[in-house]
Scaffold this active site. Structure first.
Site, short mmCIF file in Angstrom:
data_model
loop_
_atom_site.label_atom_id
_atom_site.label_comp_id
_atom_site.label_asym_id
_atom_site.label_seq_id
_atom_site.Cartn_x
_atom_site.Cartn_y
_atom_site.Cartn_z
CD GLU A 167 41.48 32.00 38.11
OE1 GLU A 167 41.55 33.25 38.17
OE2 GLU A 167 41.36 31.38 37.04
CD GLU A 204 37.72 34.50 35.21
OE1 GLU A 204 37.99 35.39 34.39
OE2 GLU A 204 38.01 34.56 36.42
O1 AHR Z 1 44.66 34.81 37.76
C1 AHR Z 1 44.63 35.77 36.74
C2 AHR Z 1 43.37 35.71 35.90
O2 AHR Z 1 42.26 36.04 36.66
C3 AHR Z 1 43.01 34.37 35.31
O3 AHR Z 1 43.70 34.11 34.14
C4 AHR Z 1 41.54 34.49 35.07
O4 AHR Z 1 40.87 33.26 35.15
C5 AHR Z 1 41.08 35.48 36.12
O5 AHR Z 1 40.29 36.47 35.58
#
Ligand code: AHR
Length: 511
Positions: free
Chosen positions: A306, A179
């Site tokens: 994610e 990110e």
């Molecule tokens: O999964 C939790 C967080 O969500 C991670 O650290 C980040 O990459 C995302 O914003």
């Protein structure tokens, strides 16, 4: 009286592509009780048995699932992580400030490179290591890759051997930041492209076989953050001819509009499914951007590294936001509804398996849409765990085209029933989801072969979950399939349920 919808599902003999095992990946971050407490407890720590320092009950559950891929150590944590802190004798490791998502906690670094890669070996999982761009350097990441994968006699490979691992691990997947448009350094896409080009070029010198994951951005999410919706196109354009240094483009997708974790209403229930469906549309849009930017000779895959549900109860943290749970734990209840939403996502992942090269559910233990929750000495498999387990037959199989028809539209404009199917020599697997909050669906399935095994995941309420007192409240039960004659069978699915049916296809043909 609740209605009964009639539906038909036809599994076509039309392959869509191979469902990579990487689509069933997981994510373990040094965040809350995921890595520390959920996975790692240290060797001989006490009341709970361990295998090489990892909770034995969690390892057993994950082995059975199975877990083909794990991303580590973050997440936002990755851009604070310095791999050297996590090697060598445990007593020599520094306690560092463990940071991610607004948390600041001590990190003992007891779970480091050797331990994580050892866990992957225990689970038979492929590792995916996320490199540090935010506070790291090109040299630091190159050194980590040499330490992990190096085959040539160097000080770093000698150090690895002295730390107990003479042979290289051969880790293929490396992320270049996380990110980077926000917690990873608030880059703009052009600045990140400059960084990426330098990292990727130098890494390729160290390990030409490394598969590199670049940070992308979903084009429709997080409007309140004012992020650049054209990030992916701008980043790829700024790379110019170096665009072939990207093997996978990472995007993240959390579902945040489903209302409360447990006390949701019918509208919330369908809102979550709508978001789960939207994940496929995000993948399709990202694929279109990639098609316009990549070189014809070099395919860039989409890494949804994610994904999952992030309920408001686990979301309220950080400056300017309401903190309902302090300190933030990122833990949330996991219900049957979440499990069905995961199943809906997999339907899209299978359909998009030609462009989606990896997906990592966030996160593996205790945090967000965990498959396993621990509480003291207890370890409970969540409904999401069972949904994933019921998808086992699809891993590595060929996705098949499925036609679904119902005699009435589902409420809230979505379909009442959805399905996915895959085939491999000798068998076809079909997974069905009755999305109706209240109504049953009677489904006639036409697929080659005779049904040999069938399981149902449901509960009295879509808000049901498992807990230490009722660990199997939401768990698969045998499902009665009507008419085992080859080529056609009928099942009745209760409201809010998932079914998994396997057909033996040897020598069979559809009637
Ligand atoms: O999964 C939790 C967080 O969500 C991670 O650290 C980040 O990459 C995302 O914003």
């Amino acid at each position: 009286m609740a209605s009964v919808t009639e539906a038909s599902v036809i599994v076509e003999d039309q392959p869509l592509g191979t469902i990579s095992r990487r689509l069933y990946g997981h994510f373990a971050e040094h965040l809350g009780r995921c890595c520390y407490g959920g996975l790692w407890i240290g060797e001989g720590a006490g009341a709970v048995a361990d295998i090489d320092g990892f909770r034995a009950d969690v390892v057993a559950a994950l082995r059975d699932l199975p877990v083909p891929l794990i991303r580590w150590p973050g997440g936002c944590h990755a851009d604070h992580y310095h791999w050297r802190d996590g090697i060598g004798a445990p007593s020599s490791r520094p306690t560092t400030l463990g940071m991610s998502c607004g948390l600041r906690v001590p990190d003992s670094n007891a779970l480091g490179t050797h331990e994580f890669l050892g866990l992957c070996e225990l689970l038979g999982a492929e590792p995916y290591l996320a490199g540090n761009v935010g506070t790291g350097s090109v040299q630091e990441l190159c050194d980590w890759i040499e330490y992990v994968n190096g085959t040539i006699d160097t000080s770093l490979t000698h150090e690895r051997a002295a730390n107990g691992r003479p042979e290289p691990w051969g880790v293929r997947l490396w992320g270049i930041g996380n990110e980077s448009w926000d917690c990873g350094g608030r880059f703009d896409p052009v600045a990140y492209a400059h960084e990426y080009r330098r990292y990727a070029t130098m890494i390729r010198h160290v390990d030409p076989r490394a598969e590199l994951v670049a940070v992308g951005l979903e084009d429709d999410g997080l409007p309140e953050m004012g992020l650049d919706r054209e990030w992916n196109a701008r980043f790829l354009a700024a790379l110019g001819p170096a665009v072939d240094l990207v093997d996978h483009l990472s995007i993240h997708r959390y579902w945040v509009r489903g209302g409360p974790e447990v006390n949701f209403d019918e509208a919330d229930y369908y809102a979550l499914f709508d978001e789960a469906d939207g994940t496929e549309r995000l993948i399709e849009r990202t694929a279109r951007t990639l098609a316009g930017a990549a070189k014809p000779s070099h395919k860039i895959g989409i890494a949804l590294d994610e994904w999952g549900v992030w309920h408001p109860e686990a979301r309220d943290w950080g400056p300017g936001r309401v903190d309902r749970r302090m300190p933030a734990t990122f833990e949330q209840a996991n219900t049957l509804r979440d499990a069905l939403a995961a199943g809906i996502a997999f339907e899209g992942f299978h359909r998009q398996c030609r462009v989606l090269t990896m997906a990592n559910l966030a996160q593996v233990v205790n945090v967000l849409q965990a498959v396993v929750m621990t509480d003291g000495a207890t370890c409970v498999k969540t409904p999401t765990y069972h949904a994933l387990a019921m998808h086992r037959p699809h891993m590595g199989a060929e996705a098949l085209q499925v036609e679904v028809a119902t005699d009435s539209a589902g409420p809230f404009g979505g379909p009442a029933l959805s399905a996915t199917a895959s085939g491999r020599p000798g068998r076809t697997a079909v997974t069905l989801i009755n999305r109706e909050y209240r109504g049953s669906v009677t489904v006639t399935i036409r697929a080659v072969g005779a049904a040999t095994s069938s399981w149902l995941l449901t509960a009295a309420s879509p808000a049901a979950g498992n807990d230490p007192a009722n660990p199997d409240r939401v768990s698969p039960r045998p499902l009665i399939v009507d008419g085992s004659r080859a080529g056609r069978c009928t099942v009745t699915l209760p409201p809010h349920s998932m079914a998994a049916i396997e057909f033996a296809t040897n020598g069979a043909s559809r009637d």
